[in-house]
Write an enzyme that holds these catalytic residues in place. Structure first.
Site, short mmCIF file in Angstrom:
data_model
loop_
_atom_site.label_atom_id
_atom_site.label_comp_id
_atom_site.label_asym_id
_atom_site.label_seq_id
_atom_site.Cartn_x
_atom_site.Cartn_y
_atom_site.Cartn_z
CD GLN A 139 35.65 95.78 12.46
OE1 GLN A 139 35.84 94.68 12.65
NE2 GLN A 139 36.56 96.74 12.58
CD GLN A 140 28.73 101.10 11.54
OE1 GLN A 140 27.59 100.88 10.77
NE2 GLN A 140 29.27 102.14 11.28
CB ALA A 193 35.30 105.13 14.66
CD GLU A 194 38.34 107.78 11.01
OE1 GLU A 194 38.78 107.65 9.88
OE2 GLU A 194 38.85 108.19 12.12
NE ARG A 245 27.64 102.03 8.11
CZ ARG A 245 27.31 103.18 7.54
NH1 ARG A 245 27.31 103.06 6.40
NH2 ARG A 245 27.14 104.37 8.17
CE LYS A 292 38.82 100.49 6.03
NZ LYS A 292 40.07 100.18 6.47
CG ASP A 334 45.42 101.37 13.09
OD1 ASP A 334 45.45 101.60 14.43
OD2 ASP A 334 44.13 101.36 12.48
N1 LIG Z 1 40.49 91.70 2.56
C1 LIG Z 1 39.55 91.29 3.43
N2 LIG Z 1 39.28 89.96 3.62
C2 LIG Z 1 38.58 89.53 4.76
N3 LIG Z 1 38.00 90.07 5.84
C3 LIG Z 1 38.65 91.46 5.80
C4 LIG Z 1 39.14 92.26 4.65
N4 LIG Z 1 39.42 93.23 5.05
C5 LIG Z 1 38.87 93.46 6.28
N5 LIG Z 1 38.34 92.46 6.69
C6 LIG Z 1 37.60 92.26 8.05
O1 LIG Z 1 37.09 93.48 8.36
C7 LIG Z 1 37.56 93.85 9.54
C8 LIG Z 1 37.69 95.52 9.28
O2 LIG Z 1 38.63 95.79 8.36
P1 LIG Z 1 39.54 96.90 8.61
O3 LIG Z 1 40.39 97.25 6.95
O4 LIG Z 1 40.71 96.78 9.73
O5 LIG Z 1 38.69 98.26 8.74
P2 LIG Z 1 38.67 99.30 9.98
O6 LIG Z 1 39.45 100.52 9.52
O7 LIG Z 1 37.18 99.43 10.53
O8 LIG Z 1 39.46 98.65 11.16
C9 LIG Z 1 39.00 93.24 9.81
O9 LIG Z 1 39.25 93.07 10.98
C10 LIG Z 1 38.53 91.84 8.96
O10 LIG Z 1 37.69 91.11 9.88
MG LIG Z 2 41.08 97.47 11.35
#
Ligand SMILES: Nc1ncnc2c1ncn2[C@@H]1O[C@H](COP(=O)(O)OP(=O)(O)O)[C@@H](O)[C@H]1O
Ligand SMILES: [Mg+2]
Length: 260
Positions: A47-48, A50-51, A53, A67, A169
């Site tokens: 996922q990309q 806003a703040e 990746r 992340k 959030d």
């Molecule tokens: N530990 C994880 N295991 C599997 N997928 C994850 C995990 N952490 C994040 N993701 C995937 O990545 C996406 C974005 O992560 P997130 O921590 O919510 O970042 P953001 O701050 O960009 O929303 C999540 O909605 C999920 O689909």
């Molecule tokens: Mg998120």
């Protein structure tokens, strides 16, 4: 591209001595070196945002996500750096707090404050509650199973709030559902804006943020959200004052939107 995270640009190598000082153990430094190498190979963008990746890869042989918080361009770079660092730290602290309290959240494998990266257990095969709700609704099948999902989410948030952890959030995309979906095994993620507070006000606002996000992402789901709140109320030992605050925050929100 062999360096999608930009380790070289970020001067990771130049920072090893500082990390050595900070962490003070040969084993840790060795794992740091392996960490940056391990995740550089075969990273896939999940996922990309806003703040940040989010990439999927392996960390010391384990399925992991990394992340990476990057600076937004419109703020001062030094401020950005501080914000990214603080959010990475908060994310790590709160995930650890969850796990200590037995609240399902990914394992934290490693935190790199030089690059503001956090390496987490990959919840393999999971989907977000948001995608799950959408897919059940789109399939046109019976949506009553979603009531159970909402209840589970209410229970989980109650346990989190009883630990005085405010997520900051709450949305349906920040809760994952582990496979198989029928087991309703929920996992909380995305703690970058979280903080510790025992105040009913902060918990009420946390729920209000979720209510707004929930009902705007999933129209006509008032019954689902009510089920979530009911389960929250039944699970939390401290829900009375929180619900009262939630009502007050809703009222403030409505007044504000009337004033414009
Ligand atoms: N530990 C994880 N295991 C599997 N997928 C994850 C995990 N952490 C994040 N993701 C995937 O990545 C996406 C974005 O992560 P997130 O921590 O919510 O970042 P953001 O701050 O960009 O929303 C999540 O909605 C999920 O689909
Ligand atoms: Mg998120």
């Amino acid at each position: 591209m062999c360096d999608p995270v930009g380790w070289e640009d970020r001067g990771v190598r130049g920072c090893w001595p500082r990390l050595w000082d900070a962490l003070g153990s040969a084993a840790t430094v060795q794992s740091l070196a392996m960490a940056s190498g391990a995740m550089q190979l075969g990273l896939q963008l999940v996922q990309q945002g806003a703040e940040a990746r989010v990439y999927r890869g392996r960390f010391l042989g384990r399925a992991a996500v990394v992340k990476l918080r990057f600076p937004k361009r419109y703020r001062h770079p030094a401020l950005e750096e501080r914000l990214s660092r603080r959010r990475t730290a908060q994310e790590a602290r709160s995930l650890l707090r969850c796990r200590r309290a037995g609240i399902p959240a990914p394992v934290v494998y490693f935190v790199d404050y030089v690059t503001n990266c956090i390496y987490l257990e990959d919840i393999i095969g999971s989907i977000t509650i948001q995608d799950h709700i959408n897919s059940v609704q789109d399939s046109g099948s019976d949506t009553s199973s979603l009531l159970n999902v909402a209840e589970k989410m209410g229970e989980l948030l109650a346990r989190m709030h009883d630990e005085d952890l405010i997520h900051g959030d709450l949305t349906t995309s920040n809760v994952l559902l582990r496979p198989p979906v029928e087991k309703l095994d929920l996992v909380l993620i995305d703690f970058g804006l979280s903080f510790i507070s025992g105040l009913p006000e902060d918990k009420g606002v946390d729920l209000y943020v979720l209510e707004k996000a929930f009902l705007s992402t999933h129209p006509n789901t008032e019954t689902l959200f009510k089920a979530l709140l009911k389960a929250y109320g039944a699970t939390s030992k401290k829900s009375g004052p929180v619900m009262k605050r939630l009502d007050e925050v809703r009222l403030r929100g409505r007044k504000r939107s009337m004033v414009g």
